[in-house]
Design an enzyme around this catalytic site. Structure first.
Site, PDB file in Angstrom:
ATOM      1  N   ASP A   7      -8.314  -4.521  -4.772  1.00 27.41           N
ATOM      2  CA  ASP A   7      -8.416  -5.717  -3.931  1.00 27.41           C
ATOM      3  C   ASP A   7      -9.664  -5.545  -3.067  1.00 27.41           C
ATOM      4  O   ASP A   7     -10.465  -4.616  -3.289  1.00 27.41           O
ATOM      5  CB  ASP A   7      -7.125  -5.950  -3.118  1.00 27.41           C
ATOM      6  N   CYS A  64      -6.583  -0.158  -3.308  1.00 28.23           N
ATOM      7  CA  CYS A  64      -6.527  -1.162  -2.241  1.00 28.23           C
ATOM      8  C   CYS A  64      -6.878  -0.434  -0.953  1.00 28.23           C
ATOM      9  O   CYS A  64      -7.398   0.685  -1.001  1.00 28.23           O
ATOM     10  CB  CYS A  64      -5.177  -1.876  -2.199  1.00 28.23           C
ATOM     11  N   THR A  66      -5.077   0.997   1.401  1.00 28.81           N
ATOM     12  CA  THR A  66      -4.339   2.259   1.549  1.00 28.81           C
ATOM     13  C   THR A  66      -3.978   2.885   0.205  1.00 28.81           C
ATOM     14  O   THR A  66      -3.611   4.064   0.157  1.00 28.81           O
ATOM     15  CB  THR A  66      -3.009   1.994   2.273  1.00 28.81           C
ATOM     16  N   HIS A  97       3.007  17.184 -14.125  1.00 25.51           N
ATOM     17  CA  HIS A  97       4.462  17.038 -13.993  1.00 25.51           C
ATOM     18  C   HIS A  97       4.985  15.643 -14.307  1.00 25.51           C
ATOM     19  O   HIS A  97       6.070  15.494 -14.848  1.00 25.51           O
ATOM     20  CB  HIS A  97       4.913  17.399 -12.564  1.00 25.51           C
ATOM     21  N   HIS A 133       9.941  18.521 -17.501  1.00 23.77           N
ATOM     22  CA  HIS A 133       9.195  17.381 -16.956  1.00 23.77           C
ATOM     23  C   HIS A 133       9.436  16.122 -17.785  1.00 23.77           C
ATOM     24  O   HIS A 133       9.590  15.032 -17.230  1.00 23.77           O
ATOM     25  CB  HIS A 133       7.707  17.708 -16.862  1.00 23.77           C
TER      26      HIS A 133
HETATM   27  C1  RB5 Z   1      -5.367  -5.576   2.699  1.00 23.44           C
HETATM   28  O1  RB5 Z   1      -5.768  -5.830   3.996  1.00 23.44           O
HETATM   29  C2  RB5 Z   1      -4.423  -4.377   2.652  1.00 23.44           C
HETATM   30  O2  RB5 Z   1      -3.176  -4.751   3.120  1.00 23.44           O
HETATM   31  C3  RB5 Z   1      -4.350  -3.825   1.257  1.00 23.44           C
HETATM   32  O3  RB5 Z   1      -5.616  -3.477   0.819  1.00 23.44           O
HETATM   33  C4  RB5 Z   1      -3.478  -2.600   1.073  1.00 23.44           C
HETATM   34  O4  RB5 Z   1      -3.799  -1.602   1.959  1.00 23.44           O
HETATM   35  C5  RB5 Z   1      -2.037  -2.849   0.978  1.00 23.44           C
HETATM   36  O5  RB5 Z   1      -1.228  -1.951   0.765  1.00 23.44           O
END
Ligand code: RB5
Length: 143
Positions: A7, A64, A66, A97, A133
Site C-alpha cells: 500500500d 504496508c 507496519t 519451520h 514441521h
Molecule cells: C496505512 O496508513 C496503514 O494503516 C497501513 O499501511 C498498515 O500499517 C496497516 O496495517
C-alpha cells in the site's frame, strides 16, 4: 516468480526492494500499488495471495506501513502463510519451520538495508521438510 504488493505505506520500500531484485536478476510481478497516494492494503494483499494460490507466483512480498494489516489479510487465504519479519532470524526460521510463502514487511518499521537482508534470507532459505514441521503446517489449515 515472485509476487510483490504494497500500500502507500510500503510503496517506497517496495521500490528499494525492486531495485535489489533487479540487481540480483530475480523475476517478479508487481501487483501495485504504484504511488504513495493512499490506498487500501487488502486490495494488494488479495492480489498477491491469489497469484500464489493460482500458481502464477511461487512466493510473495507484501509491504504496508507496519506489515500487520497486509499480512493479516493475506493469512485469511487457505494455503497462504504470511510471516511478518523484522529481522533475519525470523525470516530464516519461518522458512525452515513454517514454509512461509509470503514475507510481510513494514515500510515504516525497517530500513532498506535491513529489508534487503531479510528478503535475501527469506528467498534463500529452504523449508526444512521435517515431519514435525509438516505436521504443524497441516494443522494450521483446520479450525
Ligand atoms: C496505512 O496508513 C496503514 O494503516 C497501513 O499501511 C498498515 O500499517 C496497516 O496495517
Amino acid at each position: 516468480m515472485l509476487a510483490l504488493g504494497c500500500d502507500h505505506g510500503g510503496y517506497e520500500l517496495k521500490q528499494e526492494i525492486k531495485k535489489y531484485l533487479d540487481e540480483k536478476g530475480i523475476a517478479y510481478l508487481d501487483f501495485g500499488c504504484d504511488s504513495t497516494e493512499a490506498v487500501d492494503y487488502p486490495v494488494y494483499a488479495k492480489k498477491v495471495a491469489r497469484s500464489i494460490l493460482s500458481g502464477e507466483c511461487e512466493k510473495g512480498i507484501l509491504i504496508c506501513g507496519t506489515g500487520i494489516g497486509i499480512s493479516i489479510t493475506a493469512n485469511k487465504f487457505k494455503g497462504i502463510r504470511a510471516a511478518l519479519c523484522t529481522d533475519c532470524f525470523c525470516a530464516e526460521a519461518t522458512r525452515l519451520h513454517n514454509d512461509a510463502n509470503v514475507l510481510a514487511l513494514g515500510g515504516r518499521v525497517v530500513g532498506p538495508g535491513l529489508a534487503q537482508k531479510i528478503v535475501d534470507t527469506f528467498l534463500n532459505t529452504p523449508f526444512s521438510g521435517e515431519e514435525r514441521h509438516r505436521n504443524r503446517i497441516d494443522q494450521m489449515e483446520t479450525e
